[in-house]
Design a protein around this motif. Structure first.
Motif, PDB file in Angstrom:
ATOM      1  N   TYR A  58      37.509  14.811  37.486  1.00  0.00           N
ATOM      2  CA  TYR A  58      36.165  15.843  37.433  1.00  0.00           C
ATOM      3  C   TYR A  58      36.581  17.103  36.918  1.00  0.00           C
ATOM      4  O   TYR A  58      37.565  17.545  37.049  1.00  0.00           O
ATOM      5  CB  TYR A  58      35.413  15.984  38.742  1.00  0.00           C
ATOM      6  CG  TYR A  58      34.922  14.531  39.308  1.00  0.00           C
ATOM      7  CD1 TYR A  58      33.695  14.351  39.069  1.00  0.00           C
ATOM      8  CD2 TYR A  58      35.770  13.937  40.188  1.00  0.00           C
ATOM      9  CE1 TYR A  58      33.289  13.119  39.727  1.00  0.00           C
ATOM     10  CE2 TYR A  58      35.088  12.869  40.807  1.00  0.00           C
ATOM     11  CZ  TYR A  58      33.868  12.529  40.624  1.00  0.00           C
ATOM     12  OH  TYR A  58      33.464  11.307  41.101  1.00  0.00           O
ATOM     13  N   ILE A  59      35.887  17.869  35.897  1.00  0.00           N
ATOM     14  CA  ILE A  59      34.424  17.106  35.480  1.00  0.00           C
ATOM     15  C   ILE A  59      34.666  16.985  34.068  1.00  0.00           C
ATOM     16  O   ILE A  59      35.098  17.740  33.276  1.00  0.00           O
ATOM     17  CB  ILE A  59      33.452  18.264  35.609  1.00  0.00           C
ATOM     18  CG1 ILE A  59      33.039  18.730  37.055  1.00  0.00           C
ATOM     19  CG2 ILE A  59      32.061  17.903  35.055  1.00  0.00           C
ATOM     20  CD1 ILE A  59      32.573  17.633  37.823  1.00  0.00           C
ATOM     21  N   ARG A  60      34.330  15.561  33.627  1.00  0.00           N
ATOM     22  CA  ARG A  60      34.442  15.089  32.176  1.00  0.00           C
ATOM     23  C   ARG A  60      33.858  13.943  31.801  1.00  0.00           C
ATOM     24  O   ARG A  60      33.467  13.467  32.904  1.00  0.00           O
ATOM     25  CB  ARG A  60      36.201  14.876  32.077  1.00  0.00           C
ATOM     26  CG  ARG A  60      36.777  13.669  32.881  1.00  0.00           C
ATOM     27  CD  ARG A  60      38.135  13.497  32.692  1.00  0.00           C
ATOM     28  NE  ARG A  60      38.688  12.473  33.511  1.00  0.00           N
ATOM     29  CZ  ARG A  60      38.691  11.042  33.199  1.00  0.00           C
ATOM     30  NH1 ARG A  60      38.025  10.603  32.184  1.00  0.00           N
ATOM     31  NH2 ARG A  60      39.278  10.206  33.946  1.00  0.00           N
ATOM     32  N   GLY A  61      33.758  13.601  30.540  1.00  0.00           N
ATOM     33  CA  GLY A  61      33.211  12.449  30.237  1.00  0.00           C
ATOM     34  C   GLY A  61      34.309  11.184  30.164  1.00  0.00           C
ATOM     35  O   GLY A  61      35.029  11.091  31.131  1.00  0.00           O
ATOM     36  N   ILE A  96      29.910  14.193  27.788  1.00  0.00           N
ATOM     37  CA  ILE A  96      28.881  13.882  28.429  1.00  0.00           C
ATOM     38  C   ILE A  96      29.375  13.186  30.115  1.00  0.00           C
ATOM     39  O   ILE A  96      29.862  12.274  30.246  1.00  0.00           O
ATOM     40  CB  ILE A  96      27.940  12.684  28.055  1.00  0.00           C
ATOM     41  CG1 ILE A  96      27.321  13.525  26.629  1.00  0.00           C
ATOM     42  CG2 ILE A  96      26.769  12.559  28.803  1.00  0.00           C
ATOM     43  CD1 ILE A  96      26.597  12.225  25.697  1.00  0.00           C
ATOM     44  N   PHE A  97      29.143  14.096  31.232  1.00  0.00           N
ATOM     45  CA  PHE A  97      29.305  13.848  32.261  1.00  0.00           C
ATOM     46  C   PHE A  97      28.475  12.848  32.925  1.00  0.00           C
ATOM     47  O   PHE A  97      27.365  13.298  33.121  1.00  0.00           O
ATOM     48  CB  PHE A  97      29.932  15.094  33.284  1.00  0.00           C
ATOM     49  CG  PHE A  97      30.087  14.724  34.684  1.00  0.00           C
ATOM     50  CD1 PHE A  97      31.185  14.109  34.850  1.00  0.00           C
ATOM     51  CD2 PHE A  97      29.257  15.587  35.529  1.00  0.00           C
ATOM     52  CE1 PHE A  97      31.509  13.844  36.290  1.00  0.00           C
ATOM     53  CE2 PHE A  97      29.490  15.138  36.911  1.00  0.00           C
ATOM     54  CZ  PHE A  97      30.722  14.357  37.295  1.00  0.00           C
ATOM     55  N   GLN A  98      28.813  11.800  33.578  1.00  0.00           N
ATOM     56  CA  GLN A  98      28.074  10.695  34.147  1.00  0.00           C
ATOM     57  C   GLN A  98      26.790  10.268  33.280  1.00  0.00           C
ATOM     58  O   GLN A  98      27.098  10.244  32.086  1.00  0.00           O
ATOM     59  CB  GLN A  98      27.523  10.998  35.531  1.00  0.00           C
ATOM     60  CG  GLN A  98      29.039  11.261  36.556  1.00  0.00           C
ATOM     61  CD  GLN A  98      28.396  11.698  37.590  1.00  0.00           C
ATOM     62  OE1 GLN A  98      27.544  12.190  38.134  1.00  0.00           O
ATOM     63  NE2 GLN A  98      29.353  11.695  38.707  1.00  0.00           N
ATOM     64  N   THR A  99      25.561  10.682  33.664  1.00  0.00           N
ATOM     65  CA  THR A  99      24.368  10.381  33.001  1.00  0.00           C
ATOM     66  C   THR A  99      23.903  11.738  32.582  1.00  0.00           C
ATOM     67  O   THR A  99      22.567  11.683  32.139  1.00  0.00           O
ATOM     68  CB  THR A  99      23.520   9.418  33.712  1.00  0.00           C
ATOM     69  OG1 THR A  99      23.238   9.965  34.914  1.00  0.00           O
ATOM     70  CG2 THR A  99      24.315   8.195  33.879  1.00  0.00           C
ATOM     71  N   GLN A 100      24.553  12.749  32.471  1.00  0.00           N
ATOM     72  CA  GLN A 100      23.922  14.105  32.057  1.00  0.00           C
ATOM     73  C   GLN A 100      23.769  14.259  30.658  1.00  0.00           C
ATOM     74  O   GLN A 100      24.549  15.033  30.104  1.00  0.00           O
ATOM     75  CB  GLN A 100      24.643  15.237  32.953  1.00  0.00           C
ATOM     76  CG  GLN A 100      24.525  15.028  34.234  1.00  0.00           C
ATOM     77  CD  GLN A 100      25.402  16.339  34.917  1.00  0.00           C
ATOM     78  OE1 GLN A 100      26.072  17.057  34.353  1.00  0.00           O
ATOM     79  NE2 GLN A 100      25.325  16.199  36.420  1.00  0.00           N
ATOM     80  N   ARG A 105      29.615  19.004  28.521  1.00  0.00           N
ATOM     81  CA  ARG A 105      30.135  19.556  29.819  1.00  0.00           C
ATOM     82  C   ARG A 105      31.789  19.133  30.034  1.00  0.00           C
ATOM     83  O   ARG A 105      31.971  17.988  29.686  1.00  0.00           O
ATOM     84  CB  ARG A 105      29.454  19.168  30.672  1.00  0.00           C
ATOM     85  CG  ARG A 105      29.871  19.628  32.143  1.00  0.00           C
ATOM     86  CD  ARG A 105      29.150  19.382  33.293  1.00  0.00           C
ATOM     87  NE  ARG A 105      29.358  19.827  34.809  1.00  0.00           N
ATOM     88  CZ  ARG A 105      28.960  19.652  35.928  1.00  0.00           C
ATOM     89  NH1 ARG A 105      27.702  18.831  36.102  1.00  0.00           N
ATOM     90  NH2 ARG A 105      29.356  20.200  36.695  1.00  0.00           N
ATOM     91  N   ALA A 106      32.735  19.932  30.313  1.00  0.00           N
ATOM     92  CA  ALA A 106      33.813  19.628  30.703  1.00  0.00           C
ATOM     93  C   ALA A 106      34.389  20.767  31.736  1.00  0.00           C
ATOM     94  O   ALA A 106      34.144  21.880  30.965  1.00  0.00           O
ATOM     95  CB  ALA A 106      35.018  19.425  29.398  1.00  0.00           C
ATOM     96  N   VAL A 254      16.687  20.036  31.272  1.00  0.00           N
ATOM     97  CA  VAL A 254      17.916  20.235  30.706  1.00  0.00           C
ATOM     98  C   VAL A 254      19.196  19.094  31.075  1.00  0.00           C
ATOM     99  O   VAL A 254      20.134  19.042  30.275  1.00  0.00           O
ATOM    100  CB  VAL A 254      18.313  21.551  30.900  1.00  0.00           C
ATOM    101  CG1 VAL A 254      17.484  22.630  30.503  1.00  0.00           C
ATOM    102  CG2 VAL A 254      18.656  21.778  32.320  1.00  0.00           C
ATOM    103  N   VAL A 255      19.155  18.692  32.166  1.00  0.00           N
ATOM    104  CA  VAL A 255      20.158  17.707  32.439  1.00  0.00           C
ATOM    105  C   VAL A 255      19.985  16.348  31.781  1.00  0.00           C
ATOM    106  O   VAL A 255      21.185  15.976  31.267  1.00  0.00           O
ATOM    107  CB  VAL A 255      19.849  17.141  33.974  1.00  0.00           C
ATOM    108  CG1 VAL A 255      21.132  16.223  34.163  1.00  0.00           C
ATOM    109  CG2 VAL A 255      19.877  18.521  34.933  1.00  0.00           C
ATOM    110  N   ASN A 256      19.025  15.961  31.377  1.00  0.00           N
ATOM    111  CA  ASN A 256      19.001  14.495  30.748  1.00  0.00           C
ATOM    112  C   ASN A 256      18.552  14.450  29.320  1.00  0.00           C
ATOM    113  O   ASN A 256      18.620  13.522  28.558  1.00  0.00           O
ATOM    114  CB  ASN A 256      17.796  13.800  31.644  1.00  0.00           C
ATOM    115  CG  ASN A 256      18.231  13.942  33.069  1.00  0.00           C
ATOM    116  OD1 ASN A 256      19.241  13.203  33.478  1.00  0.00           O
ATOM    117  ND2 ASN A 256      17.404  14.126  34.032  1.00  0.00           N
TER     118      ASN A 256
END
Length: 285
Positions: A58-61, A96-100, A105-106, A254-256
């Motif tokens: 965490y936190i990464r794609g 892209i982290f998880q389904t965000q 994001r990293a 903004v998340v999705n």
């Protein structure tokens, strides 16, 4: 597929000789969590719990940290010395982290910083970090960026935000300023981004008195308090987040969803990352 010879060359290039000039800052308080990066680190060290100061997951794609992090050839930050060095967090279209899907994001989470009842949310704690800009990986300041923040354990709020760019819903007139926001998302202090200097920050959270205080300096100058101890709701536990979270434009979700341009190649250089115990008003300057 990358050949073993090419991979060896890339790793050697990334692990450049550490610059000679050193910061003179002295850590005078007990270190609770250390994100100081060993000078002899290689990219693959950040993919393992055994060798990384940060959580390798965490936190990464989909990309591993050995693909995300860079070792820039820059002078040391104030609290780095002959044994430590700067590290750069980068983002691209795959970040892209998880389904965000709205974010790119990293980010870094220091090992040992647990989400509930962790050592980072007890007593009085000061988070230190220095930032420097990469002219080859500039940020697009028409977007809002979260660079450093402390998120509650239920992910519903942040005790503080350290931000850059155009905050959603604002004019963008201060997009070139680093901004510190409290839990209510009210700005408590800001300073212009310096394109060439190290900029050093420290944020003290008093979990007993529910206050927040900001310290700042440039290059190798000692930090100075730039706010008093301000009232702030520090409840809720959680973890420190350090890196890049780039928000989209053109959306209320903004998340999705929202707009992110193609061909993203951005980075933020960090140095001197650590969390210290600030009991008895101890702050390393």
């Amino acid at each position: 597929m990358i050949s073993s010879a090419l991979l060896t060359g890339l790793l050697a290039t990334s692990a450049l000789a550490v610059p000679a000039k050193r910061g003179t800052g002295q850590i005078k308080c007990p270190v609770i969590l250390s994100g100081l990066v060993p000078a002899d680190s290689t990219p693959t060290d950040f993919d393992s719990y055994a060798t990384s100061p940060f959580n390798p997951d965490y936190i990464r794609g989909s990309e591993k940290f050995s693909q995300i992090l860079q070792f820039p050839d820059v002078e040391a930050s104030r609290f780095d010395n002959a044994t430590t060095r700067a590290v750069e967090v980068t983002i691209n279209d795959k970040s892209i982290f998880q389904t965000q899907n709205g974010f790119r994001r990293a980010g870094l989470q220091i090992q040992g910083d647990t989400n509930e009842n962790g050592p980072g949310t007890q007593g009085v704690r000061t988070l230190h970090f220095s930032v420097k800009q990469d002219p080859e990986r500039t940020l697009n300041l028409t977007h809002e960026y979260l660079n450093v923040w402390h998120e509650t354990s239920d992910y519903s709020a942040n005790q503080f935000n350290f931000q850059l760019g155009t905050i959603i819903g604002k004019s963008g007139s201060d997009k070139n300023n680093f901004k510190v926001l409290n839990r209510q998302n009210s700005q408590v202090w800001s300073t212009p981004v310096d394109a060439t200097a190290w900029q050093n920050f420290a944020i003290t959270l008093d979990f007993n008195k529910n206050t927040l205080q900001v310290y700042y300096s440039k290059n190798d100058e000692p930090l100075k308090a730039v706010t008093s101890a301000l009232s702030n709701n520090n409840a809720g536990g959680g973890q420190y987040q350090i890196g890049i979270l780039k928000k989209p434009t053109g959306t209320s979700d903004v998340v999705n969803s929202g707009y992110q341009e193609k061909g993203i190649k951005e980075g933020q250089i960090y140095g001197g990352i650590f969390l210290e115990d600030s009991a008895n008003a101890c702050v390393s300057l």
